[in-house]
Design an enzyme around this catalytic site. Structure first.
Site, PDB file in Angstrom:
ATOM      1  CB  SER A 122       4.824  -3.165  -2.784  1.00  0.00           C
ATOM      2  OG  SER A 122       4.502  -2.002  -3.478  1.00  0.00           O
ATOM      3  CD1 TRP A 123       3.176   0.001   3.305  1.00  0.00           C
ATOM      4  CD2 TRP A 123       4.613   1.654   2.855  1.00  0.00           C
ATOM      5  NE1 TRP A 123       3.359   0.718   4.470  1.00  0.00           N
ATOM      6  CE2 TRP A 123       4.236   1.741   4.212  1.00  0.00           C
ATOM      7  CE3 TRP A 123       5.514   2.586   2.341  1.00  0.00           C
ATOM      8  CZ2 TRP A 123       4.726   2.712   5.073  1.00  0.00           C
ATOM      9  CZ3 TRP A 123       6.015   3.574   3.184  1.00  0.00           C
ATOM     10  CH2 TRP A 123       5.620   3.631   4.531  1.00  0.00           C
ATOM     11  N   GLY A 139       0.844  -1.189   0.000  1.00  0.00           N
ATOM     12  CA  GLY A 139       0.000   0.000   0.000  1.00  0.00           C
ATOM     13  C   GLY A 139       0.888   1.250   0.000  1.00  0.00           C
ATOM     14  CG  ASP A 166       7.828  -4.003 -10.001  1.00  0.00           C
ATOM     15  OD1 ASP A 166       6.936  -3.166 -10.219  1.00  0.00           O
ATOM     16  OD2 ASP A 166       8.083  -4.456  -8.866  1.00  0.00           O
TER      17      ASP A 166
END
Length: 331
Positions: free
Chosen positions: A120-121, A53, A275
């Site tokens: 990710s986050w 997120g 990515d």
């Protein structure tokens, strides 16, 4: 990466579905209560899972990357999202609050040291937590590295990724008046926090669709599907809040500048070659300054956790640590 991943879906690489043996709401102060669950072996090697997120929340599929007979898996929804409350709230919601929450979970569960797994986050937060508490992080397993830099935000929200996905980028940008199109994060911020629930939901779904469409190389550009309103609003508001505030870090490039704190913390980086959300340059920059890291580039993969090659490498990484004597001593 072997060719087997090319012929399978991600679920075939994962351990069977399991249910938690413990679920609770933990009061972390500031008016926030966060959802925490444990699954796997109650006496096993502890690993905390950090979702993406910000604002993504954890899911049952995230339990399945770990041998349940060996690992004690701890998942939680970060402030403001998933089952945590208040929902979609950005009050008292910063990176440093989340680092404090991770420590609160660790001490509440009576864990001395644990492995940290995030993408990710979640990789960003894992790195910041590891830098802040290297004595508590036994190892990091990261996917789709995001270093929370202005260059990365410029790539994704300033038109870089849009050059590869011009049709999807056009849908994202078309909602913003032309005189505000020099800063899409700021333009969306005004609408995501307007106080008009209908407008907030509309822009939240557009924000989420832009990211979701680019997450996997399997997408064709037709769109990532419309997210449920409640999920999209939390996801978009929290992401935008964190990005507006540069991740609440003291300076741009903070993670790379402080990566020396990880010198005694081993780790594995799993990165998709294609990515589009978090390009591989960030993963390689991190690997360069983190001597204890091993990087695995998945040739035919993008950003999503659900990519077959990504899932295969993550399970392989956790199975590798299962055989590590130093990690077994954490149990």
């Amino acid at each position: 990466m072997d060719r087997l991943a090319d012929r399978k879906n991600a679920a075939e690489f994962l351990y069977p579905p399991i249910d938690p043996f413990d679920q609770r709401m933990l009061d972390v102060g500031d008016g926030h209560r966060i959802y925490v669950e444990q699954c796997g072996n109650p006496n096993g090697v502890p690993v905390v899972v950090l979702h993406g997120g910000p604002g993504g929340g954890c899911s049952p599929a995230m339990r399945r990357y770990f041998d349940p007979s060996h690992y004690r898996v701890i998942l939680f929804d970060q402030r403001g999202c998933g089952r945590s409350r208040p929902h979609a709230s950005v009050e008292a919601n910063t990176t440093w609050h989340l680092v404090r929450d991770i420590e609160a979970i660790r001490t509440t569960l009576g864990i001395e040291r644990w492995m940290v797994f995030g993408g990710s986050w979640g990789a960003t937060l894992a790195l910041i937590y590891g830098i802040s508490h290297p004595d508590r992080a036994a190892a990091l397993v990261l996917r789709g590295v995001f270093l929370m830099t202005q260059a990365e935000l410029d790539w994704f929200y300033g038109g870089g990724a849009g050059k590869f996905w011009p049709d999807v980028w056009a849908r994202f940008t078309s909602l913003v008046p032309e005189d505000e199109q020099t800063d899409f994060i700021a333009a969306y911020h005004r609408r995501l926090f307007s106080g008009d629930l209908v407008q907030e939901t509309r822009f939240a779904r557009a924000w989420a669709a832009w990211e979701n469409t680019l997450a996997s190389i399997e997408n064709t550009g037709a769109g990532g599907g419309e997210s449920p309103a409640e999920y999209a609003r939390a996801f978009a508001r929290l992401e935008n809040h964190y990005f507006t505030n540069a991740g609440f870090l003291e300076e741009d490039g903070w993670i790379l500048k402080n990566a020396g704190a990880l010198r005694n913390v081993p780790g594995i980086i799993v990165q998709g070659r294609y990515d589009m959300i978090c390009p591989p340059t960030s993963a390689f920059a991190l690997h360069k300054v983190w001597p204890g890291s091993d990087i695995r580039v998945v040739a035919k993969a993008g950003h999503a956790l659900s990519e077959p090659g990504i899932s295969a490498e993550l399970v392989r990484a956790m199975d590798r640590y299962r055989a590590d004597a130093a990690m077994r001593r954490l149990a």
